[in-house]
Every structure is written in C-alpha cells, then in structure tokens.
Design a protein around this motif. Structure first.
Motif, mmCIF file in Angstrom:
data_model
loop_
_atom_site.group_PDB
_atom_site.id
_atom_site.type_symbol
_atom_site.label_atom_id
_atom_site.label_comp_id
_atom_site.label_asym_id
_atom_site.label_seq_id
_atom_site.Cartn_x
_atom_site.Cartn_y
_atom_site.Cartn_z
ATOM 1 N N GLU A 250 -3.540 11.967 -1.708
ATOM 2 C CA GLU A 250 -3.831 11.478 -3.148
ATOM 3 C C GLU A 250 -3.460 10.334 -3.648
ATOM 4 O OE1 GLU A 250 -2.471 14.658 -5.699
ATOM 5 O OE2 GLU A 250 -1.585 13.129 -7.093
ATOM 6 N N TYR A 251 -4.246 9.412 -4.223
ATOM 7 C CA TYR A 251 -3.872 8.194 -4.823
ATOM 8 C C TYR A 251 -4.522 7.713 -6.026
ATOM 9 C CZ TYR A 251 -8.136 6.237 -2.566
ATOM 10 O OH TYR A 251 -9.488 6.202 -2.265
ATOM 11 N N TYR A 252 -3.943 6.853 -6.666
ATOM 12 C CA TYR A 252 -4.619 6.553 -8.032
ATOM 13 C C TYR A 252 -5.510 5.242 -7.853
ATOM 14 C CZ TYR A 252 -5.892 5.080 -12.671
ATOM 15 O OH TYR A 252 -6.417 4.788 -13.920
ATOM 16 N N ASP A 253 -7.001 5.557 -7.897
ATOM 17 C CA ASP A 253 -7.974 4.610 -7.689
ATOM 18 C C ASP A 253 -7.818 3.375 -8.927
ATOM 19 O OD1 ASP A 253 -10.051 2.651 -7.267
ATOM 20 O OD2 ASP A 253 -10.719 3.943 -5.585
ATOM 21 N N GLU A 254 -7.415 2.119 -8.831
ATOM 22 C CA GLU A 254 -7.437 1.309 -10.012
ATOM 23 C C GLU A 254 -8.711 1.183 -10.724
ATOM 24 O OE1 GLU A 254 -4.515 -1.541 -9.218
ATOM 25 O OE2 GLU A 254 -2.872 -0.385 -9.429
ATOM 26 N N ALA A 255 -9.693 0.951 -9.588
ATOM 27 C CA ALA A 255 -11.094 0.409 -9.967
ATOM 28 C C ALA A 255 -11.787 1.631 -10.660
ATOM 29 C CB ALA A 255 -11.613 -0.098 -8.614
ATOM 30 N N GLU A 256 -11.608 2.454 -10.005
ATOM 31 C CA GLU A 256 -12.416 3.669 -10.532
ATOM 32 C C GLU A 256 -11.587 4.589 -11.844
ATOM 33 O OE1 GLU A 256 -13.689 6.352 -7.334
ATOM 34 O OE2 GLU A 256 -14.517 4.891 -6.354
ATOM 35 N N ARG A 257 -10.330 4.195 -11.889
ATOM 36 C CA ARG A 257 -9.660 4.887 -13.017
ATOM 37 C C ARG A 257 -9.494 6.242 -12.949
ATOM 38 N NH1 ARG A 257 -10.644 1.058 -18.194
ATOM 39 N NH2 ARG A 257 -10.025 -1.129 -17.412
ATOM 40 N N ARG A 258 -9.367 6.683 -11.493
ATOM 41 C CA ARG A 258 -9.126 8.151 -11.391
ATOM 42 C C ARG A 258 -8.157 8.447 -10.169
ATOM 43 N NH1 ARG A 258 -12.624 10.855 -7.709
ATOM 44 N NH2 ARG A 258 -13.976 9.090 -6.623
ATOM 45 N N THR A 259 -7.724 9.629 -10.065
ATOM 46 C CA THR A 259 -6.935 10.011 -8.998
ATOM 47 C C THR A 259 -7.873 10.706 -8.006
ATOM 48 O OG1 THR A 259 -5.131 10.287 -10.396
ATOM 49 C CG2 THR A 259 -4.977 11.527 -8.152
ATOM 50 N N TYR B 222 0.582 -1.156 -0.040
ATOM 51 C CA TYR B 222 0.051 0.146 -0.318
ATOM 52 C C TYR B 222 0.965 1.293 -0.148
ATOM 53 C CZ TYR B 222 -4.071 -2.766 1.208
ATOM 54 O OH TYR B 222 -4.992 -3.743 0.976
ATOM 55 N N VAL B 223 2.058 1.351 0.846
ATOM 56 C CA VAL B 223 2.938 2.354 0.860
ATOM 57 C C VAL B 223 3.355 2.711 -0.539
ATOM 58 C CG1 VAL B 223 5.098 3.260 1.704
ATOM 59 C CG2 VAL B 223 3.365 2.104 3.157
ATOM 60 N N ASP B 224 3.916 1.491 -1.030
ATOM 61 C CA ASP B 224 4.509 1.667 -2.643
ATOM 62 C C ASP B 224 3.456 2.160 -3.549
ATOM 63 O OD1 ASP B 224 6.689 0.570 -1.841
ATOM 64 O OD2 ASP B 224 6.637 -1.035 -2.433
ATOM 65 N N LYS B 225 2.130 1.903 -3.534
ATOM 66 C CA LYS B 225 1.277 2.357 -4.396
ATOM 67 C C LYS B 225 0.651 3.606 -3.995
ATOM 68 C CE LYS B 225 -0.647 -1.885 -5.849
ATOM 69 N NZ LYS B 225 -2.129 -2.830 -6.060
ATOM 70 N N GLY B 226 1.299 4.210 -2.755
ATOM 71 C CA GLY B 226 0.953 5.640 -2.446
ATOM 72 C C GLY B 226 -0.519 5.761 -1.944
ATOM 73 N N ILE B 227 -1.071 4.455 -1.635
ATOM 74 C CA ILE B 227 -2.351 4.791 -1.018
ATOM 75 C C ILE B 227 -2.431 5.058 0.657
ATOM 76 C CG2 ILE B 227 -4.701 3.369 -0.714
ATOM 77 C CD1 ILE B 227 -3.782 1.530 -2.852
ATOM 78 N N SER B 228 -1.371 4.312 1.328
ATOM 79 C CA SER B 228 -1.418 4.820 2.793
ATOM 80 C C SER B 228 -0.971 6.300 2.835
ATOM 81 C CB SER B 228 -0.036 4.089 3.218
ATOM 82 O OG SER B 228 -0.608 2.744 2.936
ATOM 83 N N ASN B 229 -1.624 6.933 3.633
ATOM 84 C CA ASN B 229 -1.362 8.306 4.060
ATOM 85 C C ASN B 229 -0.292 8.367 5.216
ATOM 86 O OD1 ASN B 229 -1.417 11.195 4.837
ATOM 87 N ND2 ASN B 229 -3.221 11.247 3.953
ATOM 88 N N ILE B 230 0.899 8.570 4.976
ATOM 89 C CA ILE B 230 1.942 8.406 6.105
ATOM 90 C C ILE B 230 1.903 9.432 7.035
ATOM 91 C CG2 ILE B 230 4.518 8.243 6.519
ATOM 92 C CD1 ILE B 230 3.378 5.799 4.760
ATOM 93 N N ARG B 231 1.844 10.781 6.561
ATOM 94 C CA ARG B 231 1.642 11.929 7.602
ATOM 95 C C ARG B 231 0.449 11.650 8.448
ATOM 96 N NH1 ARG B 231 4.358 13.892 3.196
ATOM 97 N NH2 ARG B 231 6.172 15.369 3.712
ATOM 98 N N LEU B 232 -0.788 11.227 7.888
ATOM 99 C CA LEU B 232 -1.860 11.042 8.950
ATOM 100 C C LEU B 232 -1.516 9.852 9.626
ATOM 101 C CD1 LEU B 232 -4.914 11.263 9.640
ATOM 102 C CD2 LEU B 232 -5.492 9.644 7.575
ATOM 103 N N GLY B 233 -1.118 8.696 9.225
ATOM 104 C CA GLY B 233 -0.551 7.741 10.051
ATOM 105 C C GLY B 233 0.307 8.016 11.054
#
Lengths: 271, 107
Positions: free
Chosen positions: A140-149, A65-76
């Motif tokens: 921000e992250y890229y949602d593969e299912a919705e094909r949008r950022t 998840y971190v590699d894909k940029g989905i995790s929000n490290i600052r929030l975490g």
C-alpha cells in the motif's frame, strides 16, 4: 581521452539521463549506440559503462520511492533472486560473444523495444488492481495525485519471477536496466499498480546491474574514463529530465524516441 | 544519496586531476587489478593520490557498493522485523552478488 571527448561523453550521458527520466527507462538503449557509433568504443566496454550508469540512476531515484513507501521491497527482493542470477549468467554469456554478435543482438532488441514502447502508448498495460489481505505479498502507498491510499496484493508471483530471470539476463547481456520488461510484467501479470511497479523496478535495476558490473570488470571491459564521464552526465541529466517531465507531452517524446531507436537499430544491425 | 555524492565527488576529482596533468592523455588506461592498486603506493603516497585513475576507479567502486549497502540495510530491517523468509531471500541475493565479486577477483 581529450577534455573535448570527456565533455561530449558527459553530454551523451546527460541526454541519456534526461530520456531515462522522461520515459522511465534505463539509459542503455541510448547510451550504448552513442558510445559504439559515436565514440568508437568496443561493444563490451559500452555495455560495461551502461551497466554502471544504471546503478547511478537507480541509486539516485530509488531512495525517494523507498522513503515514500511506493517501492514494494518484498516484491522487489523476491524477483531480485531471479534477476541477479539472470544478470550474472547474461554478463558471463556476453563476455564469450564477439562484439559484433553482441551488437546485432542489441539491434534486434532495440527493434523489439521500439514496438513495445509504441504499443505502450496505445494500450492499457495495468491489470485490474485487487486487494487480498491473505496474499503472500501485499502493498500500500499514498497516491498524491489521486489523494488516496492504494492497496493491492501481488498475484502469480512465480510467473513474474520466471519473467524476471529473462529481464535480468537481458540486463547483464546488453547493459540495459530491464525496467521495460519488469514493469509490464509486474503490472500485467501480478496486478501491481503502475506507480508501485515503476518504483520497485527502480529499486531493483541497480542491484541487478551491480551483479553483472563485476563480471564486466573482471574481463577488463570497464573503462574508467568513459564510464565515469557517462555516470556524471547521467546524474545531471536525470535531475533535468525529472523537471522537464512535467512540461512535455509523453506521447510526443515516445514517438520521437521510437523513430530514433528504429534508425539506431538498423545501423547497429547493418554496420 | 550519500553513495552517489561520494562517488560523484571522487569521479570529479579524478577528472580534475586528469585534465590538470596532460601527460596522462597518452597513458594507456590501467586495469584495476590488485597488483595495480598495490603498485600505486610503492612510489609515494602523494604520487598515488595525484593519479587520476585512483580517484576514478574509487568513485566507480563506491557507486557499485551503493546497491550492495542498500541490500544489507534491507536485510537488517527484515532481521529486526524477524521476517525470516525475507532475511533468507535477501541473503540469497547478496550471495549471488558475492559469487560475481568472487568471480571478478579470481578471474
């Protein structure tokens, strides 16, 4: 521990890993009752084993998840300040409580979790997602299912931090991941999208768990045989669960799981 | 993932050593104290390496180090970005974990 018991604990760990991956929860809810009621392990040792399996689950999934940029490290990290403090306090508290009292607290918690999980399948749990570039934390992250950022900003951070101390405390006290508390808080209170909240929670639970793992270790509750067997099972099971997840209907799994933990809760409360 | 592979391998080695030496089945599980680790190497290095509990505990500790290393890397990333606020936050989290480690060592 005989080789047969070892295989059975690995199996229990595998089922824990599968359920964890299918339902997006830490394995403690399943693993602890199995170790206590199935293998006769004292409650504190079962909690200690569970805490270590949470580290394994987190380490195995967080990097993706971190590699894909989905995790929000600052929030975490912001929330982690409170969860680690909560976890250390929870770990110390647990070690002052008798095993049967801890078992009953766990039983009550299971009832609460059953209600929360059942409710989760029926209601919308995500607040409206908004993006304010001036907010203290954005993502921000890229949602593969919705094909949008997907872009979002984190709201009411202090309220989420306050709730995080409870999640951390329960994690340290009962050996659970705390994702079932952290994820709804991040989505409903702070307006974080579900995928980002789940990924951030996965990143966090390992850090939270390690804070209390050392406490359990210091009290001599870490049984290396049961713990290592459970970890190996969880690692295998979580891989299988990830593959199964796409084929099974989530609502059916949740219904079966809720029924199962209700039975376990009653047994934990009255045994 | 390197942490997972290392710890998983050490745990597997521990179980293979345990299963291969049934005499260990009846031996009480040793607590992983500094004194115990020190005593392992008093007899011989080979005997210590064949002790399944050394591998099992090493695997568990390797796993417990994984999130700490992740935190250190995260802190370093913030440092490189000169994001001082999050350098401090990450340091606080590491300090809390440090307190629990000190507690474990002292207790």
């Amino acid at each position: 521990m005989s080789p047969l018991v070892f295989l059975l604990v690995v199996l229990a760990g595998s089922v824990t890993g599968v359920l964890g991956a299918l339902l997006g929860i830490g394995g403690g809810i399943f693993l602890i009752p199995v170790l206590v009621m199935g293998f006769g392990l004292p409650m504190h040792q079962a909690v200690a084993a569970s805490v270590v399996t949470i580290i394994a689950t987190s380490s195995a999934t967080a990097s993706v998840y971190v590699d894909k940029g989905i995790s929000n490290i600052r929030l975490g990290m912001s929330l982690e300040v409170m969860t680690t403090i909560g976890a250390v306090l929870g770990g110390v508290t647990a070690n002052y409580l008798p095993g049967d009292v801890l078992q009953k607290i766990f039983g009550v918690f299971l009832l609460f979790m059953a209600a929360l999980m059942w409710n989760k399948t029926r209601t919308r749990t995500t607040a409206e997602i908004a993006f304010d570039p001036a907010a203290a934390i954005t993502g921000e992250y890229y949602d593969e299912a919705e094909r949008r950022t997907v872009r979002y900003s984190v709201r009411r951070l202090r309220a989420s931090m306050l709730a995080s101390i409870v999640a951390g405390n329960l994690s340290g006290l009962l050996g659970i991941g705390g994702g079932l508390i952290k994820v709804p808080v991040m989505t409903m209170v702070s307006g974080v999208p579900m995928k980002a909240a789940t990924a951030t929670s996965n990143f966090m639970i390992g850090v939270t768990a390690v804070a209390s793992a050392f406490i359990y270790f210091s009290y001599g509750h870490l049984d290396p045989l049961y713990t290592a067997a459970a970890v190996l099972g969880v690692l295998g099971g979580s891989q299988l669960g990830t593959r199964l997840g796409a084929r099974l209907r989530n609502r059916t799994i949740v219904a079966v799981f809720v029924a199962l933990i209700l039975v376990v809760a009653v047994r934990m409360l009255f045994s | 993932m390197a942490g997972i592979v290392t710890s998983g391998t050490l745990m597997l080695i521990g179980f293979v050593l345990y299963a291969a030496q049934p005499a260990w089945y009846d031996v009480p599980v040793p607590a992983a104290t500094f004194a115990w680790f020190g005593s392992l190497f008093e007899e011989s290095g080979v005997a210590a390496l064949l002790n399944p509990y050394l591998s099992l505990y090493s695997g568990i500790f390797a796993l417990m180090l994984t999130p700490i290393l992740r935190l250190v890397i995260t802190g370093w990333t913030f440092l490189v970005e000169r994001d001082w606020r999050y350098v401090i936050i990450t340091t606080v989290v590491l300090a809390v974990i440090g307190v629990s480690i000190v507690f474990a060592v002292v207790h």
